[in-house]
Write an enzyme that holds these catalytic residues in place. Structure first.
Site, PDB file in Angstrom:
ATOM      1  N   ASP A   7     -66.894  59.730 -82.525  1.00 44.42           N
ATOM      2  CA  ASP A   7     -66.867  59.229 -83.900  1.00 44.42           C
ATOM      3  C   ASP A   7     -66.058  57.934 -83.872  1.00 44.42           C
ATOM      4  O   ASP A   7     -65.734  57.404 -82.795  1.00 44.42           O
ATOM      5  CB  ASP A   7     -66.329  60.288 -84.883  1.00 44.42           C
ATOM      6  N   HIS A   8     -65.723  57.433 -85.055  1.00 45.17           N
ATOM      7  CA  HIS A   8     -64.995  56.166 -85.123  1.00 45.17           C
ATOM      8  C   HIS A   8     -63.632  56.240 -84.419  1.00 45.17           C
ATOM      9  O   HIS A   8     -63.185  55.263 -83.833  1.00 45.17           O
ATOM     10  CB  HIS A   8     -64.816  55.731 -86.582  1.00 45.17           C
ATOM     11  N   CYS A  64     -62.988  61.866 -80.243  1.00 42.37           N
ATOM     12  CA  CYS A  64     -62.718  61.614 -81.663  1.00 42.37           C
ATOM     13  C   CYS A  64     -61.248  61.207 -81.749  1.00 42.37           C
ATOM     14  O   CYS A  64     -60.668  60.816 -80.742  1.00 42.37           O
ATOM     15  CB  CYS A  64     -63.071  62.824 -82.536  1.00 42.37           C
ATOM     16  N   GLY A  65     -60.659  61.258 -82.935  1.00 39.14           N
ATOM     17  CA  GLY A  65     -59.272  60.810 -83.051  1.00 39.14           C
ATOM     18  C   GLY A  65     -58.325  61.666 -82.237  1.00 39.14           C
ATOM     19  O   GLY A  65     -57.480  61.154 -81.494  1.00 39.14           O
ATOM     20  N   THR A  66     -58.468  62.975 -82.365  1.00 36.68           N
ATOM     21  CA  THR A  66     -57.590  63.907 -81.643  1.00 36.68           C
ATOM     22  C   THR A  66     -58.280  64.624 -80.488  1.00 36.68           C
ATOM     23  O   THR A  66     -57.607  65.211 -79.642  1.00 36.68           O
ATOM     24  CB  THR A  66     -57.098  65.012 -82.608  1.00 36.68           C
ATOM     25  N   GLY A  67     -59.604  64.664 -80.533  1.00 40.61           N
ATOM     26  CA  GLY A  67     -60.370  65.489 -79.586  1.00 40.61           C
ATOM     27  C   GLY A  67     -60.546  66.899 -80.124  1.00 40.61           C
ATOM     28  O   GLY A  67     -61.427  67.654 -79.669  1.00 40.61           O
ATOM     29  N   GLY A  69     -61.309  68.071 -83.377  1.00 43.27           N
ATOM     30  CA  GLY A  69     -62.482  68.313 -84.228  1.00 43.27           C
ATOM     31  C   GLY A  69     -63.744  68.446 -83.392  1.00 43.27           C
ATOM     32  O   GLY A  69     -64.556  69.370 -83.601  1.00 43.27           O
ATOM     33  N   MET A  70     -63.895  67.548 -82.444  1.00 39.27           N
ATOM     34  CA  MET A  70     -65.073  67.602 -81.559  1.00 39.27           C
ATOM     35  C   MET A  70     -65.095  68.917 -80.780  1.00 39.27           C
ATOM     36  O   MET A  70     -66.158  69.534 -80.619  1.00 39.27           O
ATOM     37  CB  MET A  70     -65.056  66.429 -80.573  1.00 39.27           C
ATOM     38  N   HIS A  97     -61.128  77.058 -63.555  1.00 37.73           N
ATOM     39  CA  HIS A  97     -61.030  78.434 -64.071  1.00 37.73           C
ATOM     40  C   HIS A  97     -61.991  78.757 -65.211  1.00 37.73           C
ATOM     41  O   HIS A  97     -62.373  79.908 -65.370  1.00 37.73           O
ATOM     42  CB  HIS A  97     -59.597  78.708 -64.541  1.00 37.73           C
ATOM     43  N   ARG A 131     -63.067  85.670 -59.529  1.00 43.64           N
ATOM     44  CA  ARG A 131     -62.537  86.393 -60.703  1.00 43.64           C
ATOM     45  C   ARG A 131     -62.699  85.582 -61.978  1.00 43.64           C
ATOM     46  O   ARG A 131     -62.777  86.136 -63.081  1.00 43.64           O
ATOM     47  CB  ARG A 131     -61.073  86.787 -60.474  1.00 43.64           C
ATOM     48  N   HIS A 132     -62.766  84.267 -61.824  1.00 45.13           N
ATOM     49  CA  HIS A 132     -62.925  83.420 -63.017  1.00 45.13           C
ATOM     50  C   HIS A 132     -64.345  83.508 -63.583  1.00 45.13           C
ATOM     51  O   HIS A 132     -64.542  83.361 -64.779  1.00 45.13           O
ATOM     52  CB  HIS A 132     -62.543  81.974 -62.690  1.00 45.13           C
TER      53      HIS A 132
HETATM   54  C1  RB5 Z   1     -61.277  60.993 -88.160  1.00 48.21           C
HETATM   55  O1  RB5 Z   1     -60.356  60.359 -88.973  1.00 48.21           O
HETATM   56  C2  RB5 Z   1     -60.619  62.158 -87.438  1.00 48.21           C
HETATM   57  O2  RB5 Z   1     -60.390  63.188 -88.330  1.00 48.21           O
HETATM   58  C3  RB5 Z   1     -61.502  62.617 -86.295  1.00 48.21           C
HETATM   59  O3  RB5 Z   1     -61.702  61.566 -85.438  1.00 48.21           O
HETATM   60  C4  RB5 Z   1     -60.956  63.742 -85.449  1.00 48.21           C
HETATM   61  O4  RB5 Z   1     -59.656  63.462 -85.010  1.00 48.21           O
HETATM   62  C5  RB5 Z   1     -61.059  65.097 -85.982  1.00 48.21           C
HETATM   63  O5  RB5 Z   1     -60.628  66.070 -85.373  1.00 48.21           O
END
Ligand code: RB5
Length: 146
Positions: A7-8, A64-67, A69-70, A97, A131-132
């Site tokens: 995303d952005h 994404c911004g944090t990884g 949400g994706m 694993h 085992r994994h």
């Molecule tokens: C977008 O602002 C942000 O929410 C998205 O990139 C992501 O971090 C969501 O988890």
């Protein structure tokens, strides 16, 4: 073949990773987005993960911004084991694993150098099995029952 999507919030780091993949001669399919305009990440996660589930792509990288949400969206898709990582140990061991097939990175969390190292570990580390495999099978069983 590696599937890519962002995303952005993950656009810039995706572009950085494409340079790494080009330099390593690793083939990829970029499902976008292709600029920093605000978009909703779940549909991008779905498109990219479908490509892994169908077998067209072996693994995927989502940004994404944090990884986070994706990774939440990706893990709703049957057959996907997505890991959101911001440290090398986790990126390596989620392959060894968990046999993870999707790596999610946060463009607002990791810098270019660390992101490249995480992708390198994720792509070049093989699943240990044994085992994994039993544990991954148990995850699949939960998935199938839900
Ligand atoms: C977008 O602002 C942000 O929410 C998205 O990139 C992501 O971090 C969501 O988890």
């Amino acid at each position: 073949m590696i599937a890519l999507g962002c995303d952005h919030g993950g656009f810039e780091i995706k572009e950085t990773i494409k340079v790494y993949l080009d330099n390593q001669n690793i083939e990829y399919k970029d499902f976008g987005v292709y600029n920093c305009d605000s978009v909703d990440y779940p549909s991008i996660a779905k498109t990219v993960c479908d490509c892994v589930v169908s077998g067209e792509c072996e693994k995927a990288l989502l940004f994404c911004g944090t990884g986070v949400g994706m990774s939440i969206a990706a893990n709703k898709i049957k057959g996907i084991r997505a890991a959101c990582c911001s440290d090398s140990f986790s990126a390596k061991y989620t392959r060894l694993h968990n046999d993870s097939n999707v790596l999610c990175l946060g463009g607002r969390v990791v810098g270019a150098g660390l992101a490249t190292e995480l992708v390198d570990l994720f792509i070049n580390t093989s699943f240990e099995g044994g085992r994994h495999q039993t544990r991954v099978d148990q995850i699949t069983e939960i998935e199938n029952k839900n």
